[in-house]
Enzyme design. Structure first.
Site, PDB file in Angstrom:
ATOM      1  N   HIS A  97      -7.752  -5.576  -0.077  1.00  0.00           N
ATOM      2  CA  HIS A  97      -6.541  -4.764   0.071  1.00  0.00           C
ATOM      3  C   HIS A  97      -5.505  -5.374   1.013  1.00  0.00           C
ATOM      4  CE1 HIS A  97      -4.098  -1.206  -0.137  1.00  0.00           C
ATOM      5  NE2 HIS A  97      -4.196  -0.975   1.155  1.00  0.00           N
ATOM      6  N   ASP A 124      -9.643  -4.953  -4.790  1.00  0.00           N
ATOM      7  CA  ASP A 124      -9.075  -3.970  -3.855  1.00  0.00           C
ATOM      8  C   ASP A 124      -9.866  -2.665  -3.973  1.00  0.00           C
ATOM      9  OD1 ASP A 124      -7.468  -2.121  -2.471  1.00  0.00           O
ATOM     10  OD2 ASP A 124      -5.622  -3.149  -3.028  1.00  0.00           O
ATOM     11  N   SER A 133       0.828  -1.206   0.000  1.00  0.00           N
ATOM     12  CA  SER A 133       0.000   0.000   0.000  1.00  0.00           C
ATOM     13  C   SER A 133       0.868   1.266   0.000  1.00  0.00           C
ATOM     14  CB  SER A 133      -0.953  -0.065   1.199  1.00  0.00           C
ATOM     15  OG  SER A 133      -1.974   0.878   1.095  1.00  0.00           O
TER      16      SER A 133
END
Length: 331
Positions: free
Chosen positions: A317, A278, A191
């Protein structure tokens, strides 16, 4: 009489609803101006370092998270800034690790096992559950995992900035590199941590000392494109001046995380992992970054791989660590 009462009630309700609507509309309009006037609010939204979830974790005790082959310690990348670090040994050394001190842990870095430096995303700490689960997977695959909280996160001192995060990652990389000499050292970013990772690897490649490989889990192209696609900005995306209100506030804080530029300066094997479902960092941004990397001159001759995870798996995610394919993918 009853009709009259109903009419009054309806009018009262309408008036209340109108008031609520006007109030909400006022807040909706005020927020962009507030962010424009105080860009530091926008920086806090990017880093979310104040969000300590789960809150009650004692970072000094990784064993509370089921990591009883992990040592917690502190390093000082800069005068007056201590950062918290966890070193998890490969699960093969689990039995031997019980009750050992820092010296033993540092000595194990000289074993034949490869090392993964893990750079986490925004919010939470190095003790976040999806992070801990990945350390366990990597440890079971025979890796040492070194992970830490950037300055301003967890129990690390200082306040967050892109420059500070990158400096901390660089410091940790050098620290590990000195301990392991020629053994493989990989960098895994997740991320927001993918932005830190490409900053770091670009810097290392510019100096002619690339890592053995870079793994980017759920990456984006640059912070402006990510902010535009984030669920938070859904409500404002079509507001005239969205870029001026929100994105320029990010740039004003000197936050760029320009992975799309960095891939043109990176020269080591690159692996990108992204789940199609995601919602935090949309799949198309990871794919776009891969397409840029595949055409990068500096990456020419290096393995550049993109692994998508279909919607049916539900990895979203944070849950790519659940993939039974990881051992094959990381070979």
């Amino acid at each position: 009489g009853l009709k009259m009462m109903l009419l009054c009630f309806r009018r009262g309700l309408m008036w209340k609803l109108r008031r609520i609507f006007m109030w909400l509309f006022g807040v909706y309009i005020a927020i962009p101006f507030l962010i424009k006037l105080c860009p530091s609010i926008q920086a806090k939204l990017v880093f979310l370092n104040f969000v300590r979830v789960p809150y009650f974790i004692d970072l000094k005790k990784p064993q509370d998270q089921g990591l009883n082959h992990t040592y917690n310690f502190y390093l000082q990348p800069e005068e007056g800034i201590n950062i918290g670090v966890w070193h998890t040994v490969p699960s093969q050394l689990w039995k031997e690790a019980q009750g050992k001190n820092q010296e033993w842990y540092e000595r194990t870095l000289q074993s034949a096992h490869p090392v993964m430096l893990y750079l986490h995303g925004n919010a939470g700490t190095r003790g976040g559950d999806h992070r801990v689960q990945l350390y366990k997977v990597l440890s079971s695959l025979g890796y040492h995992v070194v992970t830490f909280d950037y300055r301003g996160w967890g129990d690390s001192e200082g306040s967050p900035s892109e420059r500070g995060m990158t400096a901390d990652a660089h410091f940790l990389y050098q620290w590990v590199k000195q301990k392991i000499a020629k053994k493989p050292l990989y960098i895994w970013g997740h991320s927001l941590g993918t932005g830190v990772a490409t900053n770091l690897v670009r810097h290392l490649c510019d100096r002619g000392t690339p890592p053995d490989a870079l793994i980017l889990e759920s990456p984006f192209t640059n912070i402006r494109e990510e902010a535009k696609s984030h669920p938070f900005s859904m409500v404002y995306r079509y507001l005239p001046g969205f870029d001026w209100f929100f994105l320029d506030a990010i740039t004003a804080n000197d936050i760029q995380f320009a992975s799309d530029e960095n891939v043109n300066h990176i020269s080591c094997p690159l692996l990108i992992l992204h789940a199609e479902d995601d919602t935090v960092v949309p799949f198309h941004l990871g794919k776009k970054l891969y397409n840029m990397a595949a055409q990068s001159k500096s990456l020419n001759g290096h393995k550049v791989q993109f692994v998508p995870f279909p919607v049916t798996l539900g990895y979203r995610h944070k849950f790519i660590y659940r993939s039974p394919e990881l051992p094959q993918i990381l070979r």
